[in-house]
Structures are given as C-alpha cells and as structure tokens.
Design a protein around this motif. Structure first.
Motif, PDB file in Angstrom:
ATOM      1  N   ASP A  82       0.812  -1.216   0.000  1.00 21.95           N
ATOM      2  CA  ASP A  82       0.000   0.000   0.000  1.00 21.95           C
ATOM      3  C   ASP A  82       0.846   1.267   0.000  1.00 21.95           C
ATOM      4  O   ASP A  82       0.306   2.377   0.056  1.00 21.95           O
ATOM      5  CB  ASP A  82      -0.920   0.027   1.233  1.00 21.95           C
ATOM      6  CG  ASP A  82      -1.952  -1.095   1.206  1.00 21.95           C
ATOM      7  OD1 ASP A  82      -2.311  -1.531   0.097  1.00 21.95           O
ATOM      8  OD2 ASP A  82      -2.389  -1.527   2.292  1.00 21.95           O
ATOM      9  N   VAL A  83       2.169   1.122  -0.038  1.00 25.49           N
ATOM     10  CA  VAL A  83       3.068   2.276   0.073  1.00 25.49           C
ATOM     11  C   VAL A  83       3.880   2.412  -1.208  1.00 25.49           C
ATOM     12  O   VAL A  83       4.542   1.465  -1.643  1.00 25.49           O
ATOM     13  CB  VAL A  83       4.016   2.131   1.278  1.00 25.49           C
ATOM     14  CG1 VAL A  83       4.849   3.407   1.440  1.00 25.49           C
ATOM     15  CG2 VAL A  83       3.232   1.840   2.560  1.00 25.49           C
ATOM     16  N   ASP A  84       3.832   3.587  -1.810  1.00 26.35           N
ATOM     17  CA  ASP A  84       4.594   3.870  -3.024  1.00 26.35           C
ATOM     18  C   ASP A  84       5.849   4.668  -2.699  1.00 26.35           C
ATOM     19  O   ASP A  84       5.907   5.381  -1.688  1.00 26.35           O
ATOM     20  CB  ASP A  84       3.749   4.663  -4.019  1.00 26.35           C
ATOM     21  CG  ASP A  84       2.546   3.872  -4.510  1.00 26.35           C
ATOM     22  OD1 ASP A  84       2.679   2.642  -4.664  1.00 26.35           O
ATOM     23  OD2 ASP A  84       1.484   4.487  -4.732  1.00 26.35           O
ATOM     24  N   ASN A  85       6.848   4.561  -3.566  1.00 23.69           N
ATOM     25  CA  ASN A  85       8.052   5.369  -3.405  1.00 23.69           C
ATOM     26  C   ASN A  85       7.721   6.838  -3.646  1.00 23.69           C
ATOM     27  O   ASN A  85       6.705   7.177  -4.248  1.00 23.69           O
ATOM     28  CB  ASN A  85       9.128   4.916  -4.388  1.00 23.69           C
ATOM     29  CG  ASN A  85       9.647   3.523  -4.075  1.00 23.69           C
ATOM     30  OD1 ASN A  85       9.548   3.048  -2.948  1.00 23.69           O
ATOM     31  ND2 ASN A  85      10.198   2.865  -5.069  1.00 23.69           N
ATOM     32  N   SER A  86       8.613   7.713  -3.212  1.00 23.88           N
ATOM     33  CA  SER A  86       8.444   9.142  -3.440  1.00 23.88           C
ATOM     34  C   SER A  86       8.342   9.428  -4.934  1.00 23.88           C
ATOM     35  O   SER A  86       8.907   8.710  -5.760  1.00 23.88           O
ATOM     36  CB  SER A  86       9.628   9.905  -2.850  1.00 23.88           C
ATOM     37  OG  SER A  86       9.607  11.258  -3.261  1.00 23.88           O
ATOM     38  N   HIS A 133      13.120   4.682   2.205  1.00 21.41           N
ATOM     39  CA  HIS A 133      12.924   3.823   1.038  1.00 21.41           C
ATOM     40  C   HIS A 133      13.608   2.466   1.191  1.00 21.41           C
ATOM     41  O   HIS A 133      13.062   1.439   0.772  1.00 21.41           O
ATOM     42  CB  HIS A 133      13.461   4.519  -0.221  1.00 21.41           C
ATOM     43  CG  HIS A 133      12.600   5.643  -0.691  1.00 21.41           C
ATOM     44  ND1 HIS A 133      12.661   6.905  -0.162  1.00 21.41           N
ATOM     45  CD2 HIS A 133      11.632   5.687  -1.655  1.00 21.41           C
ATOM     46  CE1 HIS A 133      11.782   7.680  -0.770  1.00 21.41           C
ATOM     47  NE2 HIS A 133      11.156   6.977  -1.685  1.00 21.41           N
ATOM     48  N   ARG A 134      14.797   2.439   1.777  1.00 19.86           N
ATOM     49  CA  ARG A 134      15.496   1.155   1.918  1.00 19.86           C
ATOM     50  C   ARG A 134      14.790   0.250   2.923  1.00 19.86           C
ATOM     51  O   ARG A 134      14.720  -0.970   2.742  1.00 19.86           O
ATOM     52  CB  ARG A 134      16.945   1.397   2.316  1.00 19.86           C
ATOM     53  CG  ARG A 134      17.785   2.012   1.210  1.00 19.86           C
ATOM     54  CD  ARG A 134      19.250   2.069   1.561  1.00 19.86           C
ATOM     55  NE  ARG A 134      19.500   2.917   2.730  1.00 19.86           N
ATOM     56  CZ  ARG A 134      20.681   3.073   3.299  1.00 19.86           C
ATOM     57  NH1 ARG A 134      21.725   2.411   2.833  1.00 19.86           N
ATOM     58  NH2 ARG A 134      20.838   3.873   4.342  1.00 19.86           N
ATOM     59  N   ARG A 135      14.269   0.847   3.994  1.00 20.39           N
ATOM     60  CA  ARG A 135      13.510   0.051   4.968  1.00 20.39           C
ATOM     61  C   ARG A 135      12.239  -0.501   4.337  1.00 20.39           C
ATOM     62  O   ARG A 135      11.855  -1.649   4.584  1.00 20.39           O
ATOM     63  CB  ARG A 135      13.176   0.918   6.190  1.00 20.39           C
ATOM     64  CG  ARG A 135      14.324   1.078   7.168  1.00 20.39           C
ATOM     65  CD  ARG A 135      14.097   2.225   8.133  1.00 20.39           C
ATOM     66  NE  ARG A 135      14.555   3.491   7.567  1.00 20.39           N
ATOM     67  CZ  ARG A 135      14.418   4.675   8.171  1.00 20.39           C
ATOM     68  NH1 ARG A 135      13.819   4.744   9.347  1.00 20.39           N
ATOM     69  NH2 ARG A 135      14.870   5.757   7.613  1.00 20.39           N
ATOM     70  N   LEU A 136      11.594   0.319   3.502  1.00 24.43           N
ATOM     71  CA  LEU A 136      10.391  -0.141   2.811  1.00 24.43           C
ATOM     72  C   LEU A 136      10.725  -1.281   1.862  1.00 24.43           C
ATOM     73  O   LEU A 136      10.011  -2.303   1.822  1.00 24.43           O
ATOM     74  CB  LEU A 136       9.762   1.020   2.043  1.00 24.43           C
ATOM     75  CG  LEU A 136       8.565   0.659   1.158  1.00 24.43           C
ATOM     76  CD1 LEU A 136       7.417   0.121   1.985  1.00 24.43           C
ATOM     77  CD2 LEU A 136       8.119   1.890   0.340  1.00 24.43           C
TER      78      LEU A 136
END
Length: 339
Positions: A82-86, A133-136
């Motif tokens: 459900d989470v997109d990159n910036s 971003h790396r954690r995601l």
C-alpha cells in the motif's frame, strides 16, 4: 546558506493516527501542477530546524531529523504493497549485495526506526514515502509489515523531509545529490525549496544542477553512484564531455556490456581515463600501382574509408575511378549474391 524548513505536528492531535492517515490532504496549490505558492503557510509542518543547526555530525543530524519528524506520533504498521516510493527519486539503485546486507539486518534485528509516509494525494488508502525507502524495500522483500508514521505533507514538505534526512547521511553520494536537485528543478520546485531540501546555499545548488545537466543522463545511469568521487572529479568529467566527440564516445562506451561488469567507482575511472586519451589520428596509407606509381592514398577511420587522388601524380585518375563506381558497385553486389 539556505534556511532549513522544518516540521511540526498536525493541528488536530485528537484524531486517531489511522484516521489521519486516510483523511484527505488540504486542497493546496501544488508545484507539480505548475502553480507557485509561498513556502510559509499553515501546514502539517512547523519549526524544528533551529534546533538542528547546531548538530555537526551528519549521522546525528539525520537521526535528529527523523526523531523530530516522528516525535509524539503514533507508529502504525502498513502493508508495503500500500506504500509507493516518493514521486522524485533521490538514490540510485543499490547493488544486490548492499540490498541483501541491509535486508539481513532488518530480518535479524527488526525495523527499529519507522519510516515517514503521507497519504497519497487523490488515491484513497495509499501512502507515499518521504524517507525510509530502503527500509520499505527490505520489508517488501521480507514479506513483513513496515512500521511507519503517517503525516499529511504537501509536495514541498515531502521533498524537504526527504532531502534533509538524506543530506544528513554519509552514504548519499555527490552525483545522487546533484541528480536529486536537478529532478526537483525539472518538476518546477523553487530554488528556495531545493536549497532547503539539500541544506545548501545558492552557489552550491547551482554547481549541483550544472553538473547533473551537463553529464548525459545515460552516462550517469551507467556509472552509478560512484561513492569515491565528489564534486571536483565530476566537474572534470563534465568538462571533458563538453566536447561533442567525447560525448559521443562516452555514450558509446557505456553501452558496451563489459562496462557494467565493473564496480561503480571503477566505471567512473575507466570512462574518465578514456576521455582524457587523445584519439589516435588516422594516417593515410599510400597505394602503389604495379609500375610503382603512388596513384592514391587510402585512409580508414572507424567505419569509413577515404580515397584520395593526386592529379599531380596520376592526372585524371580520380575522375576515371569515379566514372567506374557504378560498374564496381554492380560487381560488388553480384559478388555478394554469389557468395
């Protein structure tokens, strides 16, 4: 130096975090739509940057930024799907070895620091990363939930949070910072916003954007982050690429499959050294007839062959050869079919 723009709690702290996360963001003009607006405005962000100015060590400063952004907020667990990159990338892709090492740390010790996300504008129940971003990515690859703080952020606030957090890290390389600055300018963010995001002054920002735009994008992509090389070496490379022949040579060199087999720093060195070497000038070779007359000169350069005739040595021989070109070409084609 550029002023830092920092962050405050949302005005309504009584609303549960999960409801805040899924509520609609305020209807503001957004720079991605080509609309300008002042940076000073009521928002989800406030004034914490003053306390960061005295922190000298980069890692401590980045940790402080993260802590201030998530301080007092409820940490929720989100599905990485459900989470997109910036919407604007700041880092180049890490190597598989680096990704595996970071993923293993998360697997063994868990995610100690939450990421920061915002509700994605105009997309219900979706989120967008400000930093982490790396954690995601690690959570996606491990198939686990990602711990996150959700805050309503405008586009400017997101890139400032993203840029200031990353600018405090020692592993964001010069060319990554330069490309991030250039991408923000391409998206019509003001210089003031970009300076705040990268914590640089006007002159430093101009140098970053200049180098990122003077070096062709495919060359930057092929070289990669090149952590060992800073502004001076990238400036030297951009100067070399001012020559059109060098630009074409560089674009051709990075397409060679063997180029990508090296580490990023080595790729930078290989290309820079190759561009410094002067191309060996092709020298014409004399062609002598059986009677000893040097009737023509032949020069090969790359995929081109040039014939030169000297009328002083063999008058009108060049004109004679030109008249025979069609016959020679027809013979060439017949020979090709027969073989």
């Amino acid at each position: 130096m550029a002023r830092k723009i920092s962050f405050d709690l949302p005005a309504d702290e009584t609303q549960p975090a999960n409801e805040q996360a899924r509520s609609s963001a305020p209807n503001r003009a957004r720079p991605l739509l080509g609309l300008d607006r002042p940076l000073r405005q009521p928002s989800a962000l406030g004034a914490i940057s003053q306390s960061l100015g005295d922190i000298s060590e980069k890692v401590k400063r980045a940790d402080a930024i993260e802590q201030r952004l998530i301080e007092g907020q409820t940490v929720v667990e989100l599905d990485p799907a459900d989470v997109d990159n910036s919407f604007v990338a700041d880092r180049m892709d890490a190597s598989e070895e680096q990704s595996a090492a970071f993923r293993e740390i998360i697997r063994q010790h868990g995610q100690s620091v939450p990421i920061l996300v915002r509700p994605k504008p105009n997309e219900a129940n979706r989120f967008e990363v400000a930093f982490g971003h790396r954690r995601l990515r690690a959570a996606r690859e491990l198939g686990i939930k990602v711990r996150a703080v959700v805050r309503v952020l405008t586009d400017e606030e997101l890139v400032i949070a993203q840029g200031q957090e990353n600018s405090g890290r020692t592993d964001l390389t010069f060319i990554e910072r330069a490309r991030f600055a250039s991408r923000l300018e391409d998206r019509k963010f003001s210089r003031e916003t970009i300076m705040a995001a990268l914590n640089v002054d006007k002159a430093a920002l101009s140098r970053l954007i200049s180098i990122a735009t003077r070096v062709p994008g495919p060359v930057i992509d092929a070289i990669g982050p090149a952590p060992a090389f800073g502004r001076i070496r990238w400036q030297e490379l951009s100067d070399l690429l001012e020559d059109e022949n060098n630009r074409q040579r560089a674009l051709g060199a990075v397409q060679d499959p063997s180029f990508g087999a090296h580490e990023s720093d080595k790729r930078f060195e290989i290309l820079a050294n190759a561009l410094r070497e002067k191309a060996v000038r092709a020298r014409p070779e004399a062609w002598a007839a059986t009677d000893g007359t040097h009737a023509a000169k032949v020069m090969r350069s790359g995929k081109k062959i040039t014939l030169t005739f000297d009328d002083r040595v063999a008058p009108q021989f060049g004109d004679f050869v030109r008249e025979q070109l069609q016959r020679l070409y027809d013979e060439y084609k017949r020979k090709g079919r027969d073989e």
